[in-house]
Design a protein around this motif. Structure first.
Motif, PDB file in Angstrom:
ATOM      1  N   LYS A 151      46.791  28.384  39.755  1.00  0.00           N
ATOM      2  CA  LYS A 151      47.247  28.884  41.058  1.00  0.00           C
ATOM      3  C   LYS A 151      47.521  30.385  41.027  1.00  0.00           C
ATOM      4  O   LYS A 151      47.429  31.070  42.040  1.00  0.00           O
ATOM      5  CB  LYS A 151      48.511  28.140  41.492  1.00  0.00           C
ATOM      6  CG  LYS A 151      48.263  26.674  41.822  1.00  0.00           C
ATOM      7  CD  LYS A 151      49.549  25.981  42.217  1.00  0.00           C
ATOM      8  CE  LYS A 151      49.292  24.513  42.529  1.00  0.00           C
ATOM      9  NZ  LYS A 151      50.539  23.793  42.835  1.00  0.00           N
ATOM     10  N   VAL A 152      47.908  30.881  39.859  1.00  0.00           N
ATOM     11  CA  VAL A 152      48.215  32.302  39.679  1.00  0.00           C
ATOM     12  C   VAL A 152      47.510  32.795  38.421  1.00  0.00           C
ATOM     13  O   VAL A 152      47.512  32.111  37.399  1.00  0.00           O
ATOM     14  CB  VAL A 152      49.748  32.518  39.540  1.00  0.00           C
ATOM     15  CG1 VAL A 152      50.066  33.977  39.212  1.00  0.00           C
ATOM     16  CG2 VAL A 152      50.477  32.093  40.802  1.00  0.00           C
ATOM     17  N   GLN A 153      46.908  33.986  38.534  1.00  0.00           N
ATOM     18  CA  GLN A 153      46.199  34.525  37.375  1.00  0.00           C
ATOM     19  C   GLN A 153      47.127  35.284  36.418  1.00  0.00           C
ATOM     20  O   GLN A 153      47.000  35.179  35.211  1.00  0.00           O
ATOM     21  CB  GLN A 153      45.069  35.447  37.843  1.00  0.00           C
ATOM     22  CG  GLN A 153      44.098  35.837  36.753  1.00  0.00           C
ATOM     23  CD  GLN A 153      42.915  36.619  37.301  1.00  0.00           C
ATOM     24  OE1 GLN A 153      42.700  36.671  38.517  1.00  0.00           O
ATOM     25  NE2 GLN A 153      42.150  37.235  36.425  1.00  0.00           N
ATOM     26  N   HIS A 154      48.064  36.049  36.983  1.00  0.00           N
ATOM     27  CA  HIS A 154      48.954  36.874  36.164  1.00  0.00           C
ATOM     28  C   HIS A 154      50.395  36.786  36.655  1.00  0.00           C
ATOM     29  O   HIS A 154      50.642  36.696  37.854  1.00  0.00           O
ATOM     30  CB  HIS A 154      48.518  38.344  36.187  1.00  0.00           C
ATOM     31  CG  HIS A 154      47.132  38.579  35.708  1.00  0.00           C
ATOM     32  ND1 HIS A 154      46.783  38.526  34.380  1.00  0.00           N
ATOM     33  CD2 HIS A 154      45.988  38.870  36.385  1.00  0.00           C
ATOM     34  CE1 HIS A 154      45.497  38.772  34.253  1.00  0.00           C
ATOM     35  NE2 HIS A 154      44.987  38.981  35.451  1.00  0.00           N
ATOM     36  N   SER A 155      51.345  36.888  35.728  1.00  0.00           N
ATOM     37  CA  SER A 155      52.768  36.959  36.072  1.00  0.00           C
ATOM     38  C   SER A 155      53.286  38.362  35.771  1.00  0.00           C
ATOM     39  O   SER A 155      52.815  39.028  34.846  1.00  0.00           O
ATOM     40  CB  SER A 155      53.575  35.950  35.255  1.00  0.00           C
ATOM     41  OG  SER A 155      53.225  34.630  35.601  1.00  0.00           O
ATOM     42  N   PRO A 179      42.261  30.516  46.958  1.00  0.00           N
ATOM     43  CA  PRO A 179      42.405  29.466  45.944  1.00  0.00           C
ATOM     44  C   PRO A 179      43.352  29.833  44.816  1.00  0.00           C
ATOM     45  O   PRO A 179      43.948  28.964  44.178  1.00  0.00           O
ATOM     46  CB  PRO A 179      40.982  29.285  45.421  1.00  0.00           C
ATOM     47  CG  PRO A 179      40.304  30.586  45.704  1.00  0.00           C
ATOM     48  CD  PRO A 179      40.910  31.098  46.979  1.00  0.00           C
ATOM     49  N   ARG A 180      43.512  31.155  44.584  1.00  0.00           N
ATOM     50  CA  ARG A 180      44.371  31.592  43.483  1.00  0.00           C
ATOM     51  C   ARG A 180      44.934  32.973  43.774  1.00  0.00           C
ATOM     52  O   ARG A 180      44.234  33.840  44.288  1.00  0.00           O
ATOM     53  CB  ARG A 180      43.549  31.621  42.184  1.00  0.00           C
ATOM     54  CG  ARG A 180      44.326  32.145  40.994  1.00  0.00           C
ATOM     55  CD  ARG A 180      43.538  32.003  39.709  1.00  0.00           C
ATOM     56  NE  ARG A 180      42.362  32.868  39.700  1.00  0.00           N
ATOM     57  CZ  ARG A 180      41.564  33.014  38.636  1.00  0.00           C
ATOM     58  NH1 ARG A 180      41.805  32.329  37.544  1.00  0.00           N
ATOM     59  NH2 ARG A 180      40.527  33.803  38.688  1.00  0.00           N
ATOM     60  N   LEU A 181      46.200  33.183  43.447  1.00  0.00           N
ATOM     61  CA  LEU A 181      46.805  34.512  43.573  1.00  0.00           C
ATOM     62  C   LEU A 181      46.482  35.322  42.331  1.00  0.00           C
ATOM     63  O   LEU A 181      46.538  34.806  41.206  1.00  0.00           O
ATOM     64  CB  LEU A 181      48.326  34.399  43.705  1.00  0.00           C
ATOM     65  CG  LEU A 181      48.872  33.737  44.964  1.00  0.00           C
ATOM     66  CD1 LEU A 181      50.392  33.649  44.892  1.00  0.00           C
ATOM     67  CD2 LEU A 181      48.452  34.501  46.211  1.00  0.00           C
ATOM     68  N   TYR A 182      46.156  36.601  42.530  1.00  0.00           N
ATOM     69  CA  TYR A 182      45.897  37.457  41.377  1.00  0.00           C
ATOM     70  C   TYR A 182      47.167  37.638  40.549  1.00  0.00           C
ATOM     71  O   TYR A 182      47.149  37.566  39.330  1.00  0.00           O
ATOM     72  CB  TYR A 182      45.368  38.825  41.818  1.00  0.00           C
ATOM     73  CG  TYR A 182      45.184  39.771  40.652  1.00  0.00           C
ATOM     74  CD1 TYR A 182      44.079  39.667  39.820  1.00  0.00           C
ATOM     75  CD2 TYR A 182      46.142  40.734  40.357  1.00  0.00           C
ATOM     76  CE1 TYR A 182      43.915  40.498  38.724  1.00  0.00           C
ATOM     77  CE2 TYR A 182      46.003  41.573  39.264  1.00  0.00           C
ATOM     78  CZ  TYR A 182      44.881  41.455  38.458  1.00  0.00           C
ATOM     79  OH  TYR A 182      44.732  42.276  37.366  1.00  0.00           O
ATOM     80  N   GLY A 183      48.278  37.867  41.246  1.00  0.00           N
ATOM     81  CA  GLY A 183      49.526  38.100  40.519  1.00  0.00           C
ATOM     82  C   GLY A 183      50.742  37.604  41.266  1.00  0.00           C
ATOM     83  O   GLY A 183      50.741  37.532  42.496  1.00  0.00           O
TER      84      GLY A 183
END
Length: 199
Positions: free
Chosen positions: A34-38, A2-6
């Motif tokens: 969708k993404v937790q960290h960049s 459901p979501r990418l960590y980074g």
């Protein structure tokens, strides 16, 4: 998932665009969940420091190993800790150069032999393998970093996990730092290696 960590920017040059609209684009991914960290994958300490000082960059990926301590010496890990950002380390075996038998060093990379001869000497002194020395150094010297390892077979993964789980003598760190001071960039940077270095 459901979501990418980074999500990492692949080229360090792209951070020059961070304040010119790239940050806004990355924020659309994090804001939407969708993404937790960049983050960004970098190649130089200068780029790492720049990235760590940018708001919205939470992760950096850097090359580092027992020969390549440029990021450590530049204060990258201290800055990451201060700014509450996470560091991922790649190339802990220096693209496999640290693991090949000394006798297997290609002729077109003979300039690396003096450094690798010292690694061979360290193996003999400690009774450790090159893999154990490389991972032991990272484990003890950079405990807050996350290590990225590439594997082709499950046996390699098991060997890496076994090496990581070992307890290493504290004397290993000063030995490494003494034996491998100021290693030339022609050895540290695979981009500068001959094209067919392991063929």
């Amino acid at each position: 998932v459901p979501r990418l960590y980074g999500m990492l920017l692949h080229h360090q040059e792209t951070i020059t665009l961070w304040e010119k609209g790239l940050k806004k684009i990355c924020y659309t991914f994090t804001d939407s969940g969708k993404v937790q960290h960049s983050g960004v994958s970098v190649y130089s300490p200068k780029a790492a420091i720049k990235a760590l000082n940018l708001k919205g960059i939470d992760l950096i990926q850097i090359p580092s190993n027992l020969l390549d301590r440029r990021f450590e010496q530049a204060g990258v890990f201290k800055l990451a800790r201060k700014n509450n950002k996470r560091v991922y380390i790649r190339s802990v075996f220096l693209q496999g150069l640290l693991l090949i038998p000394f006798e297997g060093i290609p002729d077109n990379m003979s300039y690396a032999k003096p450094v690798l001869q010292r690694l061979k000497q360290l193996r003999q002194e400690t009774g450790l393998t090159s893999q154990e020395i490389a991972l032991g150094y990272m484990k003890m010297e950079m405990p807050e970093a996350r290590i990225i390892l590439g594997v082709e077979q499950i046996t390699q993964l098991k060997q890496n996990l076994k090496s990581w789980g070992k307890t290493y003598p504290p004397s290993l760190i000063p030995k490494i730092k003494t034996m491998f001071m100021n290693v030339d960039e022609t050895i540290l940077n695979p981009v500068l290696w001959p094209a067919s270095h392991f063929d």
